[in-house]
Design a protein around this motif. Sequence first.
Motif, PDB file in Angstrom:
ATOM      1  N   HIS A 206      -3.537  -0.123   6.415  1.00 54.02           N
ATOM      2  CA  HIS A 206      -3.105   0.831   7.244  1.00 54.02           C
ATOM      3  C   HIS A 206      -2.031  -0.071   8.097  1.00 54.02           C
ATOM      4  CE1 HIS A 206      -1.948   4.574   9.029  1.00 54.02           C
ATOM      5  NE2 HIS A 206      -2.173   4.140  10.213  1.00 54.02           N
ATOM      6  N   SER A 208       0.868   1.161  10.845  1.00 55.57           N
ATOM      7  CA  SER A 208       1.426   1.822  11.934  1.00 55.57           C
ATOM      8  C   SER A 208       1.582   1.034  13.102  1.00 55.57           C
ATOM      9  CB  SER A 208       0.558   2.885  12.221  1.00 55.57           C
ATOM     10  OG  SER A 208       1.101   3.932  13.054  1.00 55.57           O
ATOM     11  N   GLY A 390      12.850   5.224   1.071  1.00 51.72           N
ATOM     12  CA  GLY A 390      12.368   5.542   2.633  1.00 51.72           C
ATOM     13  C   GLY A 390      11.506   4.387   3.297  1.00 51.72           C
ATOM     14  N   LEU A 391      10.981   5.010   4.412  1.00 52.86           N
ATOM     15  CA  LEU A 391      10.207   4.153   5.561  1.00 52.86           C
ATOM     16  C   LEU A 391       8.696   4.215   5.562  1.00 52.86           C
ATOM     17  CD1 LEU A 391      12.767   4.645   8.519  1.00 52.86           C
ATOM     18  CD2 LEU A 391      13.039   2.740   6.681  1.00 52.86           C
ATOM     19  N   THR A 392       8.281   5.013   4.639  1.00 54.40           N
ATOM     20  CA  THR A 392       7.076   5.333   4.672  1.00 54.40           C
ATOM     21  C   THR A 392       6.158   4.279   3.837  1.00 54.40           C
ATOM     22  OG1 THR A 392       7.375   7.644   4.376  1.00 54.40           O
ATOM     23  CG2 THR A 392       5.041   6.915   4.149  1.00 54.40           C
ATOM     24  N   ALA A 393       4.961   3.875   4.729  1.00 57.35           N
ATOM     25  CA  ALA A 393       4.018   2.708   4.340  1.00 57.35           C
ATOM     26  C   ALA A 393       2.910   3.313   3.430  1.00 57.35           C
ATOM     27  CB  ALA A 393       3.715   1.914   5.425  1.00 57.35           C
ATOM     28  N   ASN A 394       3.356   3.673   2.268  1.00 55.21           N
ATOM     29  CA  ASN A 394       2.225   4.266   1.418  1.00 55.21           C
ATOM     30  C   ASN A 394       1.481   3.087   0.618  1.00 55.21           C
ATOM     31  OD1 ASN A 394       2.547   6.709   2.315  1.00 55.21           O
ATOM     32  ND2 ASN A 394       4.046   7.270   0.743  1.00 55.21           N
ATOM     33  N   ALA A 402       7.165   7.773  -2.298  1.00 60.73           N
ATOM     34  CA  ALA A 402       7.811   7.157  -1.462  1.00 60.73           C
ATOM     35  C   ALA A 402       7.381   5.826  -0.991  1.00 60.73           C
ATOM     36  CB  ALA A 402       8.275   7.761  -0.422  1.00 60.73           C
ATOM     37  N   THR A 404       7.658   1.732   1.158  1.00 61.22           N
ATOM     38  CA  THR A 404       8.797   0.868   1.994  1.00 61.22           C
ATOM     39  C   THR A 404       8.486  -0.691   1.621  1.00 61.22           C
ATOM     40  OG1 THR A 404       9.822   0.323   4.013  1.00 61.22           O
ATOM     41  CG2 THR A 404       7.301   0.502   3.988  1.00 61.22           C
ATOM     42  N   GLN A 409      10.946  -3.069   6.798  1.00 63.20           N
ATOM     43  CA  GLN A 409      10.080  -2.906   8.053  1.00 63.20           C
ATOM     44  C   GLN A 409      10.438  -4.074   9.098  1.00 63.20           C
ATOM     45  OE1 GLN A 409       7.847  -0.857   9.297  1.00 63.20           O
ATOM     46  NE2 GLN A 409       8.672   0.415   7.333  1.00 63.20           N
ATOM     47  N   THR A 412      13.332  -2.655  10.894  1.00 67.03           N
ATOM     48  CA  THR A 412      13.075  -1.566  11.597  1.00 67.03           C
ATOM     49  C   THR A 412      12.307  -2.008  12.959  1.00 67.03           C
ATOM     50  OG1 THR A 412      12.598  -0.311   9.645  1.00 67.03           O
ATOM     51  CG2 THR A 412      11.683   0.728  11.733  1.00 67.03           C
TER      52      THR A 412
END
Length: 458
Positions: A206, A208, A390-394, A402, A404, A409, A412
């Motif tokens: 994860h 975040s 995109g910027l979504t860390a999936n 989507a 990243t 990162q 960002t």
Amino acid sequence: MTALVLLAALLFLAAAAYQAGRRRALAAVAGDQRQLHSLPSYYGVYVALWCALPALLVLALWVALQGRIVEAVLVSELPPQARELPRERLTLLVNEVRNAASGAVAGTSPLVRTAAGRYLEHQRTATAALAVVTLALAVAGASLAWRRVRPRLPAITAVEKIVKALLLAGSCVAVLTTVGIVLSLLFEALRFFQRVPVADFLFGLHWSPQTALRADQVGSSGSFGAVPLFTGTLLISTIAMAVSVPVGLFSAVYLAEYAHARTRNALKPLLEILAGIPTVVYGFFAALTVAPLLRRAGETCGLPVASESALAAGLVMGVMIIPFVSSLSDDVLSAVPRGLREASYGLGATKAETIVRVVLPAALPGVVGSVMLAISRAIGETMIVVMAAGLTANLTANPLAAVTTVTVQIVTLLVGDQEFDSAKTLAAFALGLVLFLVTLTFNVIALGVVRKYRERYE
């Protein structure tokens, strides 16, 4: 006197020193060059180098250190209550003084205005001292070298030694720059790993990195599992290489083996234009054309396609790095000796068999190098991923979702109002260190492949 004006003056003195050294050498032998150890021009270059190099070295060091020295003197002249401020407050005060001295800030306090006046005085004094020292050093160096000019002086040997030393210094600068980059990444990454365990970073699922901006602010403590970033980077890079390697390699084979000279001269520059297009243009193309097209195609087939997907970014990135594979591979294939082809034809092989069994194996080290360069370019791309993926860390292997990447990162994390010593900001250095190690691993693998399959042809 500004640094540019001083540099121009030094170049003028060096030109004058060249003429003086050349004329002295000729005058020493009454114009008969045969009595000189070296050509007259080498005597001129010898004097010019002694005139310019010491002065330029002092100029570079002075320009690099002048700001810090002036600020240190300025701080020492501040009132005691100002010098006793915390380091952060004192840094802000010095910046305010510097801005007031440049005229960028108006309406400051009397303390700042007084310090700004002193700052300007110190700057003028330092600039004047720089001009005097460098010009005096240039004149002294030229005079010393001019006096040493003799008919039997091996000027060519001396010039070659100086040039060799300059080349060695340039090589050392490149090496030290690389070492500095690695050490800066390593030190900041170690600070990050003091706050976040290495296992949590490398194997956490994860990502975040949101943390509180200040100690008195409510915010998340952050989660720094980088596996989703590694997965997104690998997914987009794989899609890009699946496009660029076949297309680029086939293009190189066609241009090197099948295309007419006129066709090759027309197509190769057109392919290389792709490398000159700004990445933001590719990002716009991916976001405004490719992504909507994929989404409509997915709706037609009943597949859920995100508005920003790894597939859109990977396809456009693959098109962008085609020239890295095609151009380099074309040059390598064209460099294979023609005798190998003719020997293969003489044994009865067809053109296709010659390409597959002779030309490509002979050019394999260069082809592998071009592919590794393309992989490094794909891993380091940022703009296309920001605009199309995109910027979504999936954490997913679905190319229609989507995702990243590591580089996105890093960008960002290093923008915004976050404190530099926070875990969120330091995470960018940890990601950069991992990216560096991955790229280094790819290069080592490429070198191994090259050494294994390298063959020498007469």
